[in-house]
Design a protein around this motif. Structure first.
Motif, PDB file in Angstrom:
ATOM      1  N   PHE A 157       0.860  -1.181   0.000  1.00 56.82           N
ATOM      2  CA  PHE A 157       0.000   0.000   0.000  1.00 56.82           C
ATOM      3  C   PHE A 157       0.895   1.229   0.000  1.00 56.82           C
ATOM      4  CE2 PHE A 157      -2.713   3.226   1.823  1.00 56.82           C
ATOM      5  CZ  PHE A 157      -3.935   2.975   1.223  1.00 56.82           C
ATOM      6  N   GLY A 158       0.537   2.233  -0.765  1.00 61.06           N
ATOM      7  CA  GLY A 158       1.333   3.454  -0.780  1.00 61.06           C
ATOM      8  C   GLY A 158       1.994   3.715  -2.116  1.00 61.06           C
ATOM      9  N   THR A 159       1.305   3.364  -3.210  1.00 64.23           N
ATOM     10  CA  THR A 159       1.844   3.648  -4.543  1.00 64.23           C
ATOM     11  C   THR A 159       1.555   5.080  -4.955  1.00 64.23           C
ATOM     12  OG1 THR A 159      -0.198   2.885  -5.583  1.00 64.23           O
ATOM     13  CG2 THR A 159       1.564   1.266  -5.295  1.00 64.23           C
ATOM     14  N   GLY A 160       0.656   5.761  -4.210  1.00 64.91           N
ATOM     15  CA  GLY A 160       0.276   7.119  -4.566  1.00 64.91           C
ATOM     16  C   GLY A 160      -0.995   7.172  -5.382  1.00 64.91           C
ATOM     17  N   THR A 161      -1.531   6.025  -5.748  1.00 65.68           N
ATOM     18  CA  THR A 161      -2.728   6.016  -6.589  1.00 65.68           C
ATOM     19  C   THR A 161      -4.013   5.912  -5.766  1.00 65.68           C
ATOM     20  OG1 THR A 161      -2.547   3.610  -6.845  1.00 65.68           O
ATOM     21  CG2 THR A 161      -1.501   4.979  -8.527  1.00 65.68           C
ATOM     22  N   HIS A 162      -3.915   5.482  -4.505  1.00 64.13           N
ATOM     23  CA  HIS A 162      -5.110   5.348  -3.685  1.00 64.13           C
ATOM     24  C   HIS A 162      -5.522   6.717  -3.132  1.00 64.13           C
ATOM     25  CE1 HIS A 162      -7.800   4.080  -0.433  1.00 64.13           C
ATOM     26  NE2 HIS A 162      -7.928   2.953  -1.114  1.00 64.13           N
ATOM     27  N   GLY A 190       6.386   3.904   2.461  1.00 68.12           N
ATOM     28  CA  GLY A 190       7.136   5.056   2.962  1.00 68.12           C
ATOM     29  C   GLY A 190       6.908   6.316   2.162  1.00 68.12           C
ATOM     30  N   ILE A 191       5.924   6.314   1.290  1.00 68.24           N
ATOM     31  CA  ILE A 191       5.743   7.426   0.355  1.00 68.24           C
ATOM     32  C   ILE A 191       5.432   8.747   1.059  1.00 68.24           C
ATOM     33  CG2 ILE A 191       3.278   6.943  -0.029  1.00 68.24           C
ATOM     34  CD1 ILE A 191       3.733   7.691  -2.965  1.00 68.24           C
TER      35      ILE A 191
END
Length: 205
Positions: A157-162, A190-191
């Motif tokens: 979780f944390g690709t920036g798309t959610h 860690g985004i």
């Protein structure tokens, strides 16, 4: 399994017959089973906190058909397995169970396909006013003023798309100052911590 290769047997059936076919497959030496049932999506509760619409076109065989994919070791005889499945389905008629309108096909798949195919949908994504999220495998030339976060997130979780990640990054843009201390709780990729650091936060934990 040899070199991450599996034999995949795909059965397209009427949605109402899923449980019967599950029983047939689990009685065999399958190594894995996936079920794509349109009703899992179409019969979800509708409302402001759920999705409002599911495009029926995402279902290759229509809303009344389910797809079961059974996985076997690569070195099996796929044609023999197909015949065995068809024979077991035919044998159910002795018990008054008649499965109609089904299709059984076979193919060979590589394990890395499951692990990596999602990457083709993960493209450089603009977030907020300044952030640009770039997967490492995508080339990108930043525009003036952009803050590029290069990610190799696996499937974390944390690709920036959610939506939640996007909203947090947008909030960071608005509120980060040079004296800001940031605590990133529940870190996946860690985004958010990376974004806060690139915006100049004094301390990021």
């Amino acid at each position: 399994m040899m070199n991450g290769i599996w034999s995949e047997i795909k059965i397209v059936i009427d949605e109402k017959d899923i449980e019967v076919l599950e029983g047939v497959l689990y009685a065999m030496d399958i190594k894995g089973l996936s079920i794509e049932d349109p009703k899992d999506i179409l019969e979800r509760e509708q409302g402001p906190l759920t999705w409002d619409f599911a495009d029926i076109n995402i279902f290759e065989y229509g809303k009344d058909k389910a797809v079961l994919k059974a996985y076997f070791h690569e070195d099996i005889d796929k044609d023999e397995i197909v015949r065995e499945i068809e024979g077991r389905i035919k044998g159910l008629e002795e018990y008054g169970i008649f499965l109609k309108n089904y299709i059984v096909t076979s193919s060979t798949v590589r394990e890395e396909d499951w692990a990596n195919n999602w990457k083709k949908y993960y493209k450089p994504t603009k977030v907020g006013e300044r952030f640009l999220i770039r997967p490492l495998w995508e080339e990108y030339t930043p525009e003036e003023g952009e803050i590029v976060i290069s990610m190799d997130p696996g499937m974390a979780f944390g690709t920036g798309t959610h939506e939640t990640t996007r909203m947090c990054l947008e909030a960071l843009e608005r509120y980060i100052r040079q004296d800001t201390r940031v605590l990133d709780i529940g870190t996946g990729s860690g985004i958010l911590a990376i974004g806060a650091s690139l915006l100049g936060a004094r301390e990021v934990v």
